[in-house]
Design a protein around this motif. Structure first.
Motif, PDB file in Angstrom:
ATOM      1  N   GLN A 174       0.823  -1.213   0.000  1.00  0.00           N
ATOM      2  CA  GLN A 174       0.000   0.000   0.000  1.00  0.00           C
ATOM      3  C   GLN A 174       0.854   1.259   0.000  1.00  0.00           C
ATOM      4  O   GLN A 174       0.370   2.342  -0.298  1.00  0.00           O
ATOM      5  CB  GLN A 174      -0.918  -0.008   1.227  1.00  0.00           C
ATOM      6  CG  GLN A 174      -1.938  -1.136   1.221  1.00  0.00           C
ATOM      7  CD  GLN A 174      -2.806  -1.126   2.455  1.00  0.00           C
ATOM      8  OE1 GLN A 174      -2.550  -0.392   3.411  1.00  0.00           O
ATOM      9  NE2 GLN A 174      -3.864  -1.934   2.431  1.00  0.00           N
ATOM     10  N   HIS A 175       2.141   1.073   0.357  1.00  0.00           N
ATOM     11  CA  HIS A 175       3.074   2.209   0.371  1.00  0.00           C
ATOM     12  C   HIS A 175       4.178   1.944  -0.657  1.00  0.00           C
ATOM     13  O   HIS A 175       5.355   2.040  -0.363  1.00  0.00           O
ATOM     14  CB  HIS A 175       3.670   2.385   1.768  1.00  0.00           C
ATOM     15  CG  HIS A 175       2.648   2.550   2.845  1.00  0.00           C
ATOM     16  ND1 HIS A 175       1.965   3.719   3.040  1.00  0.00           N
ATOM     17  CD2 HIS A 175       2.171   1.680   3.772  1.00  0.00           C
ATOM     18  CE1 HIS A 175       1.115   3.575   4.052  1.00  0.00           C
ATOM     19  NE2 HIS A 175       1.234   2.344   4.505  1.00  0.00           N
ATOM     20  N   ARG A 176       3.745   1.620  -1.882  1.00  0.00           N
ATOM     21  CA  ARG A 176       4.691   1.186  -2.902  1.00  0.00           C
ATOM     22  C   ARG A 176       5.770   2.230  -3.164  1.00  0.00           C
ATOM     23  O   ARG A 176       6.961   1.904  -3.233  1.00  0.00           O
ATOM     24  CB  ARG A 176       3.961   0.875  -4.206  1.00  0.00           C
ATOM     25  CG  ARG A 176       4.901   0.362  -5.300  1.00  0.00           C
ATOM     26  CD  ARG A 176       4.194   0.119  -6.621  1.00  0.00           C
ATOM     27  NE  ARG A 176       5.114  -0.447  -7.586  1.00  0.00           N
ATOM     28  CZ  ARG A 176       5.989   0.273  -8.289  1.00  0.00           C
ATOM     29  NH1 ARG A 176       6.037   1.593  -8.116  1.00  0.00           N
ATOM     30  NH2 ARG A 176       6.802  -0.313  -9.151  1.00  0.00           N
ATOM     31  N   ASP A 177       5.367   3.490  -3.313  1.00  0.00           N
ATOM     32  CA  ASP A 177       6.345   4.536  -3.649  1.00  0.00           C
ATOM     33  C   ASP A 177       7.396   4.666  -2.554  1.00  0.00           C
ATOM     34  O   ASP A 177       8.596   4.761  -2.839  1.00  0.00           O
ATOM     35  CB  ASP A 177       5.646   5.878  -3.860  1.00  0.00           C
ATOM     36  CG  ASP A 177       4.784   5.886  -5.118  1.00  0.00           C
ATOM     37  OD1 ASP A 177       4.995   5.003  -5.973  1.00  0.00           O
ATOM     38  OD2 ASP A 177       3.913   6.762  -5.238  1.00  0.00           O
ATOM     39  N   GLU A 178       6.941   4.638  -1.302  1.00  0.00           N
ATOM     40  CA  GLU A 178       7.883   4.752  -0.186  1.00  0.00           C
ATOM     41  C   GLU A 178       8.797   3.526  -0.131  1.00  0.00           C
ATOM     42  O   GLU A 178       9.995   3.645   0.158  1.00  0.00           O
ATOM     43  CB  GLU A 178       7.130   4.893   1.136  1.00  0.00           C
ATOM     44  CG  GLU A 178       6.382   6.207   1.301  1.00  0.00           C
ATOM     45  CD  GLU A 178       5.015   6.195   0.646  1.00  0.00           C
ATOM     46  OE1 GLU A 178       4.280   7.186   0.780  1.00  0.00           O
ATOM     47  OE2 GLU A 178       4.677   5.175  -0.011  1.00  0.00           O
TER      48      GLU A 178
END
Length: 433
Positions: A159-163
């Protein structure tokens, strides 16, 4: 974890104070395998992924010999000095006679088939079910990695792919700095690149264990977290910025500044980790003290993960063919071999944390050593006896290359591990002096 451990070795308090130790539960002959152990967490070195295509869980080579040769040819050369890059390339081409580009054209040609490649069959590549770039040698390894830690670290489903992607790129970014930074910065970032990857995997693994324990008990608290941490609690722990050895080229007067840089790097890494994996119930794992202790544990207890390349074995096989068949085969394989140069013998390299291995104490007169046999084709640690070991005797390995070193030299090297050696050899030589 290990194979046959219950009948081979046991944990107990050693004669060296409160340290744990590994003790034989039966006699062992010289060269006999004492222990085979899977790592609790391990990672292939990022630079090594260019030319060693291995399973992301067990480190077994995958694909085919042809794929492995192709990746080695495609991998960028490691240059010791960028200003000599063109000169080095010309020298390599002159020495080997065939360039990587020419060899790749041959290798990728329509209908090309590597002679005798069927003698070195490798597992087919199994891709991560989450859609990220991780690969495995089997569905079993893919599933074990997923349940161990990868379900939290897969950027295909996070859910926090970019991070998470930013966090994973941190090591690559520091790699770029390696070639431009001073020797001191190189030392800082090199250690960080190795250690922070393990910390992420270990924290993910503890988080998943905690979730499973809390689901079974209905309670998530600090005691549950501590219970999940137990399998990883064997290793010696010190804060990373205190445990890392001072590089030889750093002035002792600059030690405080050096350790401050190390701590800042840990803080930067932790900040990215929080952005990618933060969950309130796991707050204790995200404190700088805990994170620093985890990295420090790897600094003090990690073991090299080494797996021999089947490419080297392939060319050795060609070398041993009967003369007429060898000559015929080398008309095809010789250009590949020449283009590879020394790369033909390069192998899978990484680092890992092994729970039982971390309990083995040091001696300058060891009775065992870490050693990979021809049949050891994955990342497991293999400990073999170097002499006959009797039941009840403690297992010792050497943390350093102790041969031909004086007592003073050994003590200086071992000081990086935070102890003064009092083994039988050191006791004897100290009294003699």
């Amino acid at each position: 974890m290990g194979k046959g451990i219950a009948v081979l070795v046991s944990l107990a308090n050693s004669s060296f104070g409160d340290l744990a130790g590994l003790f034989a539960e039966r006699d062992f002959d010289a060269e006999e395998v004492i222990l085979i152990e899977e790592p609790l967490v391990a990672a292939q070195h990022s630079h090594n992924k260019n030319d060693a295509v291995v399973c992301g869980f067990c480190f077994r080579y995958v694909g085919s010999i042809q794929l492995q040769i192709q990746r080695k040819l495609e991998a960028p050369e490691t240059q010791s000095c960028c200003c000599h890059e063109e000169e080095d390339d010309e020298e390599d081409h002159h020495r080997h006679g065939v360039s990587s580009e020419e060899a790749l054209v041959l290798l990728k040609g329509d209908g090309f088939s590597l002679p005798h490649g069927d003698k070195f069959l490798l597992p087919e590549v199994v891709k991560c079910s989450g859609g990220c770039s991780e690969i495995y040698c089997s569905k079993s390894c893919a599933q074990r990695a997923w349940h161990d830690h990868h379900s939290l670290l897969c950027d295909g489903v996070s859910q926090h792919r970019d991070e998470l992607v930013l966090f994973k790129e941190f090591a690559d970014e520091t790699n770029d700095i390696f070639h431009l930074a001073s020797k001191v910065a190189f030392a800082c970032f090199f250690v960080l690149r190795l250690c922070f990857t393990f910390s992420v995997q270990l924290i993910a693994k503890v988080m998943l264990r905690t979730k499973k324990l809390s689901e079974s008990s209905g309670v998530t608290d600090r005691n549950t977290l501590l219970e999940a941490w137990k399998p990883f609690a064997m290793g010696e722990k010190r804060l990373w910025w205190e445990a890392v050895a001072l590089p030889d080229d750093v002035d002792p007067l600059e030690e405080a500044s050096f350790r401050s840089q190390i701590k800042e790097l840990a803080e930067a890494s932790l900040s990215q980790l929080k952005a990618a994996l933060w969950e309130p119930e796991f707050a204790p794992l995200f404190s700088l003290e805990i994170y620093g202790s985890i990295i420090g544990m790897f600094e003090l207890n990690n073991l090299d993960v080494v797996v021999a390349s089947p490419v080297e074995n392939y060319f050795l096989y060609i070398q041993d063919l009967e003369p007429a068949l060898k000559e015929q085969t080398e008309q095809i394989t010789r250009p590949l071999f020449e283009a590879l140069g020394e790369k033909y013998a390069s192998f899978c390299q990484g680092s890992g944390f092994f729970a039982l291995h971390s309990c083995i104490n040091h001696s300058c007169e060891p009775n065992a050593k870490a050693f990979k046999r021809d049949e050891d084709i994955n990342g497991n640690a293999v400990i073999i006896a170097t002499r006959k070991i009797m039941k009840g005797e403690q297992i010792f390995t050497s943390y350093i290359e102790e041969e031909d070193l004086s007592y003073t030299e050994r003590q200086a090297m071992l000081s990086d591990y935070g102890f003064a050696c009092e083994c039988t050899k050191c006791f004897r030589e100290k009294n003699q002096s």
